[in-house]
Design a protein around this motif. Structure first.
Motif, PDB file in Angstrom:
ATOM      1  N   SER A   1     -30.221  72.940  32.913  1.00 58.25           N
ATOM      2  CA  SER A   1     -29.198  73.455  32.005  1.00 58.25           C
ATOM      3  C   SER A   1     -28.723  74.844  32.408  1.00 58.25           C
ATOM      4  CB  SER A   1     -29.749  73.498  30.572  1.00 58.25           C
ATOM      5  OG  SER A   1     -30.918  74.301  30.519  1.00 58.25           O
TER       6      SER A   1
ATOM      7  N   TYR B   1     -39.735  68.840  30.634  1.00 58.07           N
ATOM      8  CA  TYR B   1     -40.227  67.871  29.666  1.00 58.07           C
ATOM      9  C   TYR B   1     -41.294  66.994  30.323  1.00 58.07           C
ATOM     10  CZ  TYR B   1     -35.744  69.048  27.478  1.00 58.07           C
ATOM     11  OH  TYR B   1     -34.665  69.717  26.944  1.00 58.07           O
TER      12      TYR B   1
ATOM     13  N   ARG C   1     -45.397  72.853  35.491  1.00 57.91           N
ATOM     14  CA  ARG C   1     -44.528  72.926  34.311  1.00 57.91           C
ATOM     15  C   ARG C   1     -44.485  74.337  33.746  1.00 57.91           C
ATOM     16  NH1 ARG C   1     -46.394  69.052  29.912  1.00 57.91           N
ATOM     17  NH2 ARG C   1     -44.603  70.008  28.854  1.00 57.91           N
TER      18      ARG C   1
ATOM     19  N   THR D   1     -30.590  65.178  37.195  1.00 62.72           N
ATOM     20  CA  THR D   1     -31.882  65.571  36.659  1.00 62.72           C
ATOM     21  C   THR D   1     -32.926  65.172  37.697  1.00 62.72           C
ATOM     22  OG1 THR D   1     -32.277  63.468  35.528  1.00 62.72           O
ATOM     23  CG2 THR D   1     -31.160  65.200  34.281  1.00 62.72           C
TER      24      THR D   1
ATOM     25  N   GLU E   1     -34.464  69.384  33.554  1.00 62.21           N
ATOM     26  CA  GLU E   1     -33.065  69.313  33.149  1.00 62.21           C
ATOM     27  C   GLU E   1     -32.441  70.652  33.510  1.00 62.21           C
ATOM     28  OE1 GLU E   1     -31.477  67.038  30.663  1.00 62.21           O
ATOM     29  OE2 GLU E   1     -33.108  65.582  30.603  1.00 62.21           O
TER      30      GLU E   1
ATOM     31  N   ALA F   1     -41.029  76.612  34.118  1.00 64.94           N
ATOM     32  CA  ALA F   1     -40.355  76.962  32.872  1.00 64.94           C
ATOM     33  C   ALA F   1     -40.238  78.470  32.716  1.00 64.94           C
ATOM     34  CB  ALA F   1     -41.106  76.364  31.683  1.00 64.94           C
TER      35      ALA F   1
ATOM     36  N   VAL G   1     -35.538  76.830  33.455  1.00 63.05           N
ATOM     37  CA  VAL G   1     -35.047  75.472  33.198  1.00 63.05           C
ATOM     38  C   VAL G   1     -35.896  74.808  32.131  1.00 63.05           C
ATOM     39  CG1 VAL G   1     -34.167  75.172  35.539  1.00 63.05           C
ATOM     40  CG2 VAL G   1     -36.490  74.448  35.001  1.00 63.05           C
ATOM     41  N   HIS G   2     -35.342  73.763  31.515  1.00 62.43           N
ATOM     42  CA  HIS G   2     -36.073  72.999  30.521  1.00 62.43           C
ATOM     43  C   HIS G   2     -36.963  71.980  31.228  1.00 62.43           C
ATOM     44  CE1 HIS G   2     -33.799  74.764  27.274  1.00 62.43           C
ATOM     45  NE2 HIS G   2     -32.665  74.436  27.863  1.00 62.43           N
TER      46      HIS G   2
END
Length: 245
Positions: A177, A161, A149, A134, A175, A153, A158-159
């Motif tokens: 994913s 946070y 961000r 990560t 993250e 996104a 990607v995620h």
């Protein structure tokens, strides 16, 4: 110096041998990349950088990779490697870690596979294997963090946070994913730096995954520092996954 467009003699640290290379001559270039443990130590030099980046790993990941490499590739024992790390820890805290405060961007990588971490900590595994990670990103400006961000996104899928870390920075964590393609990174770069071709002579080499995301973060910092045009705040743009409006 190179900044005055004069050539210099340089030596590099060879990670494969653990020794410094023989001196070689470095000619000045239009773009300079200065890297190393003490790259941000000189404040007067830092003031001349377009982007000041501090790259680190979380402590457990760093130790695990060091143990795996030294045990499997250099013939050291786990105990010897840990002693060497402990011996350097005081100097690292004194001379290396404080440079974070001078950085525009801080990247922190953290391994996410517990099984592979434990394997590396035991001195086993493939020393060339790359861990899944990560990426935590810290920047100095809240608007910059928010823009990044939103863009990442939307275009990469990607995620993202928002997180809180140390230092006076605005943080978010990536993250991974889904795999982020080079094509997605290229699309994002055209939003962050639409006029890049006007000041970069060579064709950019984009990377996939977290490395590509790091490229975008650094490019955005250069654009902000030089007050160059960007499309990141236009309100609507097409991406490989969604349209932001």
């Amino acid at each position: 110096s190179l900044l005055e467009r004069r050539s210099v003699l340089k030596r590099e640290y060879d990670h494969s041998t653990g020794e410094m290379t023989q001196p070689s001559r470095q000619s000045p270039k239009d773009v300079l990349l200065i890297s190393g443990l003490h790259a941000l130590a000189d404040s007067s030099l830092c003031e001349r950088f377009d982007a000041r980046v501090f790259l680190a790993m979380d402590e457990r990941t760093r130790r695990a990779l060091k143990i795996r490499r030294d045990v499997l590739s250099r013939g050291s024992s786990i105990a010897e490697t840990n002693r060497a790390l402990d011996k350097r820890a005081v100097d690292a805290e004194r001379f290396v870690v404080p440079q974070k405060k001078k950085a525009d961007i801080v990247f922190i990588l953290t391994a996410i596979c517990e099984e592979k971490l434990k394997q590396a900590e035991s001195g086993a595994g493939d020393p060339s294997e790359v861990f899944d990670m990560t990426l935590s990103v810290g920047v100095r400006n809240l608007e910059q963090a928010s823009d990044l961000r939103t863009l990442l996104a939307a275009i990469t899928g990607v995620h993202i946070y928002a997180t809180e870390e140390d230092l006076d920075l605005y943080w978010f964590r990536v993250e991974q994913s889904v795999e982020v393609s080079k094509e997605a990174i290229c699309i994002a770069s055209s939003v962050i730096a639409p006029a890049m071709r006007e000041f970069v002579a060579l064709e950019p080499k984009w990377h996939s995954g977290l490395l590509g995301i790091m490229q975008l973060v650094v490019i955005q910092q250069v654009m902000r520092h030089r007050n160059l045009p960007t499309r990141i705040n236009e309100g609507t743009y097409e991406s490989s996954t969604v349209t932001i409006s």
